[in-house]
Write a protein that holds these residues in place. Structure first.
Motif, PDB file in Angstrom:
ATOM      1  N   ASN A 187     109.914  50.668  49.674  1.00 18.40           N
ATOM      2  CA  ASN A 187     110.187  52.118  50.301  1.00 18.40           C
ATOM      3  C   ASN A 187     108.861  52.852  49.560  1.00 18.40           C
ATOM      4  O   ASN A 187     109.084  54.387  50.421  1.00 18.40           O
ATOM      5  N   CYS A 188     108.021  52.658  48.772  1.00 17.95           N
ATOM      6  CA  CYS A 188     106.935  53.479  48.233  1.00 17.95           C
ATOM      7  C   CYS A 188     106.764  54.948  49.460  1.00 17.95           C
ATOM      8  O   CYS A 188     106.267  56.063  48.974  1.00 17.95           O
ATOM      9  N   PHE A 189     106.192  54.260  50.428  1.00 19.34           N
ATOM     10  CA  PHE A 189     105.701  55.500  51.524  1.00 19.34           C
ATOM     11  C   PHE A 189     106.441  55.899  52.639  1.00 19.34           C
ATOM     12  O   PHE A 189     106.106  56.818  53.456  1.00 19.34           O
ATOM     13  N   ASN A 190     108.311  55.422  52.337  1.00 23.87           N
ATOM     14  CA  ASN A 190     108.800  56.465  53.109  1.00 23.87           C
ATOM     15  C   ASN A 190     109.560  57.581  52.294  1.00 23.87           C
ATOM     16  O   ASN A 190     110.144  57.311  51.314  1.00 23.87           O
ATOM     17  N   PRO A 191     108.698  58.845  53.083  1.00 25.21           N
ATOM     18  CA  PRO A 191     109.759  59.746  52.174  1.00 25.21           C
ATOM     19  C   PRO A 191     111.347  59.811  51.284  1.00 25.21           C
ATOM     20  O   PRO A 191     112.052  59.720  52.470  1.00 25.21           O
ATOM     21  N   GLY A 192     111.780  60.144  50.440  1.00 22.43           N
ATOM     22  CA  GLY A 192     112.926  60.177  49.840  1.00 22.43           C
ATOM     23  C   GLY A 192     113.330  58.548  50.057  1.00 22.43           C
ATOM     24  O   GLY A 192     114.719  58.273  49.478  1.00 22.43           O
ATOM     25  N   ILE A 231     101.151  51.102  37.645  1.00 19.59           N
ATOM     26  CA  ILE A 231     100.378  50.812  38.980  1.00 19.59           C
ATOM     27  C   ILE A 231     100.234  50.189  39.932  1.00 19.59           C
ATOM     28  O   ILE A 231      99.268  50.247  39.602  1.00 19.59           O
ATOM     29  N   ASP A 232      99.702  49.081  40.548  1.00 17.29           N
ATOM     30  CA  ASP A 232      98.646  48.512  41.644  1.00 17.29           C
ATOM     31  C   ASP A 232      98.761  49.308  42.797  1.00 17.29           C
ATOM     32  O   ASP A 232      99.646  48.455  43.859  1.00 17.29           O
ATOM     33  N   HIS A 233      97.767  49.733  43.173  1.00 19.99           N
ATOM     34  CA  HIS A 233      97.559  50.145  44.945  1.00 19.99           C
ATOM     35  C   HIS A 233      97.310  48.935  45.565  1.00 19.99           C
ATOM     36  O   HIS A 233      96.894  49.070  46.966  1.00 19.99           O
ATOM     37  N   GLY A 234      96.777  48.210  45.177  1.00 21.70           N
ATOM     38  CA  GLY A 234      96.120  47.219  46.008  1.00 21.70           C
ATOM     39  C   GLY A 234      94.906  47.258  46.106  1.00 21.70           C
ATOM     40  O   GLY A 234      93.442  48.212  45.488  1.00 21.70           O
ATOM     41  N   SER A 235      93.789  47.328  46.939  1.00 19.07           N
ATOM     42  CA  SER A 235      92.824  47.799  47.489  1.00 19.07           C
ATOM     43  C   SER A 235      92.602  49.606  48.129  1.00 19.07           C
ATOM     44  O   SER A 235      91.444  49.869  47.687  1.00 19.07           O
ATOM     45  N   ASN A 236      93.227  49.733  48.264  1.00 18.47           N
ATOM     46  CA  ASN A 236      93.248  51.285  48.391  1.00 18.47           C
ATOM     47  C   ASN A 236      93.652  52.035  46.911  1.00 18.47           C
ATOM     48  O   ASN A 236      95.043  53.160  46.751  1.00 18.47           O
ATOM     49  N   VAL A 237      92.604  52.216  45.841  1.00 19.45           N
ATOM     50  CA  VAL A 237      92.679  52.496  44.920  1.00 19.45           C
ATOM     51  C   VAL A 237      92.787  54.452  44.630  1.00 19.45           C
ATOM     52  O   VAL A 237      93.471  54.526  43.342  1.00 19.45           O
ATOM     53  N   TYR A 238      92.879  54.557  44.973  1.00 18.50           N
ATOM     54  CA  TYR A 238      92.844  55.994  45.637  1.00 18.50           C
ATOM     55  C   TYR A 238      93.863  56.517  45.818  1.00 18.50           C
ATOM     56  O   TYR A 238      93.705  57.889  46.251  1.00 18.50           O
ATOM     57  N   ALA A 239      94.959  55.534  46.271  1.00 14.38           N
ATOM     58  CA  ALA A 239      96.445  56.500  46.880  1.00 14.38           C
ATOM     59  C   ALA A 239      96.764  57.320  46.037  1.00 14.38           C
ATOM     60  O   ALA A 239      97.126  56.602  44.793  1.00 14.38           O
ATOM     61  N   PRO A 240      96.915  58.298  46.645  1.00 12.68           N
ATOM     62  CA  PRO A 240      97.875  59.185  45.336  1.00 12.68           C
ATOM     63  C   PRO A 240     100.021  58.088  45.498  1.00 12.68           C
ATOM     64  O   PRO A 240     100.506  58.393  46.433  1.00 12.68           O
ATOM     65  N   VAL A 241     100.418  58.816  44.354  1.00 14.75           N
ATOM     66  CA  VAL A 241     101.893  58.429  44.059  1.00 14.75           C
ATOM     67  C   VAL A 241     102.310  59.004  42.973  1.00 14.75           C
ATOM     68  O   VAL A 241     102.088  59.976  42.381  1.00 14.75           O
ATOM     69  N   SER A 242     103.354  59.867  43.206  1.00 15.16           N
ATOM     70  CA  SER A 242     104.288  60.745  43.509  1.00 15.16           C
ATOM     71  C   SER A 242     105.577  60.061  43.114  1.00 15.16           C
ATOM     72  O   SER A 242     106.252  59.510  43.817  1.00 15.16           O
ATOM     73  N   VAL A 243     105.936  60.265  41.546  1.00 18.13           N
ATOM     74  CA  VAL A 243     107.335  59.462  41.465  1.00 18.13           C
ATOM     75  C   VAL A 243     108.365  60.504  41.236  1.00 18.13           C
ATOM     76  O   VAL A 243     108.468  61.097  40.586  1.00 18.13           O
ATOM     77  N   ALA A 244     109.997  60.832  41.984  1.00 21.56           N
ATOM     78  CA  ALA A 244     110.583  61.430  41.447  1.00 21.56           C
ATOM     79  C   ALA A 244     111.602  61.265  40.635  1.00 21.56           C
ATOM     80  O   ALA A 244     111.545  62.041  39.255  1.00 21.56           O
TER      81      ALA A 244
END
Length: 66
Positions: free
Chosen positions: A23-28, A47-60
């Motif tokens: 659910n990483c890309f589902n807000p909330g 964190i392993d982003h896979g092929s998209n190494v520039y994907a931002p990650v925010s963890v509450a």
């Protein structure tokens, strides 16, 4: 996206299984994963982003339970 468990040791740190965060890309939303017991010690997550190494990650929040 996956979260890899690694153990902090002298020398190369061992890599353990990845926990899938579905659910990483589902807000909330909340994701959870589990790893087998690898004994006592200091561990950290990578964190392993896979092929998209520039994907931002925010963890509450992050909870670790044994």
């Amino acid at each position: 996206m996956y979260v890899m468990l690694r153990k902090d040791t002298f020398g190369p740190d061992p890599k353990y299984a990845n926990a899938a965060c579905t659910n990483c890309f589902n807000p909330g939303a909340t994701s959870s994963g589990t790893w087998a017991d690898h004994g006592s010690g200091d561990y950290y997550c990578v964190i392993d982003h896979g092929s998209n190494v520039y994907a931002p990650v925010s963890v509450a929040s992050l909870g670790v339970y044994d």
